[in-house]
Write an enzyme that holds these catalytic residues in place. Structure first.
Site, PDB file in Angstrom:
ATOM      1  N   GLU A 163     100.598  56.773  13.051  1.00 49.89           N
ATOM      2  CA  GLU A 163      99.976  58.097  12.995  1.00 49.89           C
ATOM      3  C   GLU A 163     100.886  59.107  13.695  1.00 49.89           C
ATOM      4  OE1 GLU A 163      95.426  57.886  12.324  1.00 49.89           O
ATOM      5  OE2 GLU A 163      95.852  58.008  14.446  1.00 49.89           O
TER       6      GLU A 163
ATOM      7  N   LYS B 171      85.767  59.905  15.145  1.00 47.56           N
ATOM      8  CA  LYS B 171      86.032  60.623  16.404  1.00 47.56           C
ATOM      9  C   LYS B 171      84.687  61.035  17.031  1.00 47.56           C
ATOM     10  CE  LYS B 171      90.497  61.902  14.637  1.00 47.56           C
ATOM     11  NZ  LYS B 171      91.672  62.773  14.732  1.00 47.56           N
TER      12      LYS B 171
ATOM     13  N   HIS C 163      94.898  55.326  20.160  1.00 46.54           N
ATOM     14  CA  HIS C 163      94.932  56.555  19.353  1.00 46.54           C
ATOM     15  C   HIS C 163      95.654  57.636  20.164  1.00 46.54           C
ATOM     16  CE1 HIS C 163      93.760  60.148  17.205  1.00 46.54           C
ATOM     17  NE2 HIS C 163      93.512  59.365  16.163  1.00 46.54           N
TER      18      HIS C 163
ATOM     19  N   SER D  16      96.085  63.408   8.441  1.00 48.68           N
ATOM     20  CA  SER D  16      95.781  64.307   7.320  1.00 48.68           C
ATOM     21  C   SER D  16      95.838  63.625   5.953  1.00 48.68           C
ATOM     22  CB  SER D  16      96.692  65.542   7.356  1.00 48.68           C
ATOM     23  OG  SER D  16      96.464  66.279   8.555  1.00 48.68           O
TER      24      SER D  16
ATOM     25  N   GLU E 137      95.094  60.631  20.618  1.00 47.30           N
ATOM     26  CA  GLU E 137      94.223  61.500  21.422  1.00 47.30           C
ATOM     27  C   GLU E 137      93.905  60.836  22.757  1.00 47.30           C
ATOM     28  OE1 GLU E 137      91.314  62.146  18.356  1.00 47.30           O
ATOM     29  OE2 GLU E 137      92.768  63.360  17.258  1.00 47.30           O
TER      30      GLU E 137
ATOM     31  N   ASN F 247      87.817  57.123  10.903  1.00 44.42           N
ATOM     32  CA  ASN F 247      87.718  57.344  12.347  1.00 44.42           C
ATOM     33  C   ASN F 247      86.881  58.601  12.538  1.00 44.42           C
ATOM     34  OD1 ASN F 247      88.066  57.908  15.026  1.00 44.42           O
ATOM     35  ND2 ASN F 247      90.257  58.373  14.894  1.00 44.42           N
TER      36      ASN F 247
ATOM     37  N   GLY G  40      95.032  65.892  12.104  1.00 44.87           N
ATOM     38  CA  GLY G  40      94.109  67.022  12.150  1.00 44.87           C
ATOM     39  C   GLY G  40      94.771  68.360  11.895  1.00 44.87           C
TER      40      GLY G  40
END
Ligand code: PGA
Length: 246
Positions: free
Chosen positions: A164, A11, A93, A208, A95, A9, A170
């Site tokens: 996730e 991003k 996701h 991660s 985010e 991904n 991250g």
């Protein structure tokens, strides 16, 4: 035996020359005995398609509209993604759930739109640190998945699911293999109640994943690969992770 899937991904990273170098590096590093894909920013999908003609590495997008077409300025439809040859699209996701206030139902509708055009949705679920510490992990991921099961009904077997944990994305904090496996087992059970295809479905872990922890995570019974952020931007790291899945 489920074949593992590793998805990068990207991003909102990259530019044309960096992408070309990364893709060339990956082509050189493969093939692996696992399915591998990269989900790239919209403007780079067409060039990625040209770079990945061999199909050894698949590609996709990081979001799509739940709408079919029309006056939705700034949106990208799943029909457009299919038109460009995308195999996958990430939906839900964390985010997007956090910064764009995407609801469980919107995520489910996006997954449905993707499937309608033959693009496999990678549906992300996961709890925040506050939710984990309040003992709500199961409750949260089951609620997020339930919306997708309810909306897709008999097509639920066609998705890829990704667990996730938000606190691991991250941050350099990875769920331990035991923590991740426990949630994957819960999700598998929920899928088993919804479809006979559950045992063939892939549930990815993301958060991660790095070259030094991928093999341990992928060794877990219900972890069928990874959704990789930061480490997907480095050819060497990503290829080690793909090898760990092989
Ligand atoms: P990370 O991101 O590997 O950088 O934690 C994973 C993701 O957000 O999909």
């Amino acid at each position: 035996m489920r074949k593992k899937l590793v998805v990068g991904n990207w991003k909102m990273h990259g530019n044309r020359s960096a992408n070309a170098a990364l893709l060339a590096g990956l082509k050189e590093a493969g093939p692996w005995n696992a399915d591998v894909a990269v989900c790239v920013p919209f403007p780079y999908i067409a060039e990625t398609a040209l770079a990945l003609t061999s199909q050894a590495i698949a590609f996709g997008a990081q979001d799509c509209s739940a709408q079919e077409q029309g006056a939705f300025t700034g949106e990208v439809s799943s029909a457009m993604l299919a038109d460009l040859g995308c195999r996958y699209v990430i939906v839900g996701h964390s985010e997007r759930r956090a910064y764009h206030h995407e609801s469980d139902q919107l995520v489910a509708d996006k997954a449905k739109a993707a499937l309608a055009h033959g693009v496999t949705p990678i549906v992300c679920v996961g709890e925040t640190l506050v939710e984990r510490e309040a003992g709500q992990t199961e409750l949260v991921v089951k609620r997020q998945l339930a919306a997708v099961i309810h909306t897709l009904t008999h097509c639920i077997g066609e998705i890829v699911l990704a667990y996730e944990p938000v606190w691991a994305i991250g941050t350099g904090l990875t769920a331990s293999p035991e923590q991740a496996q426990a949630v994957h087992a819960v999700l598998r059970k929920q899928l088993q109640a919804a479809t006979q295809k559950a045992d063939a479905m892939r549930i990815l872990y993301g958060g991660s994943v790095k070259p030094d922890n991928a093999a341990q995570l992928f060794a877990c019974a219900d972890i069928d690969g990874g959704l990789i952020g930061g480490a997907a931007l480095k050819t060497a790291d990503f290829s080690v992770i793909c090898r760990a899945a092989s």
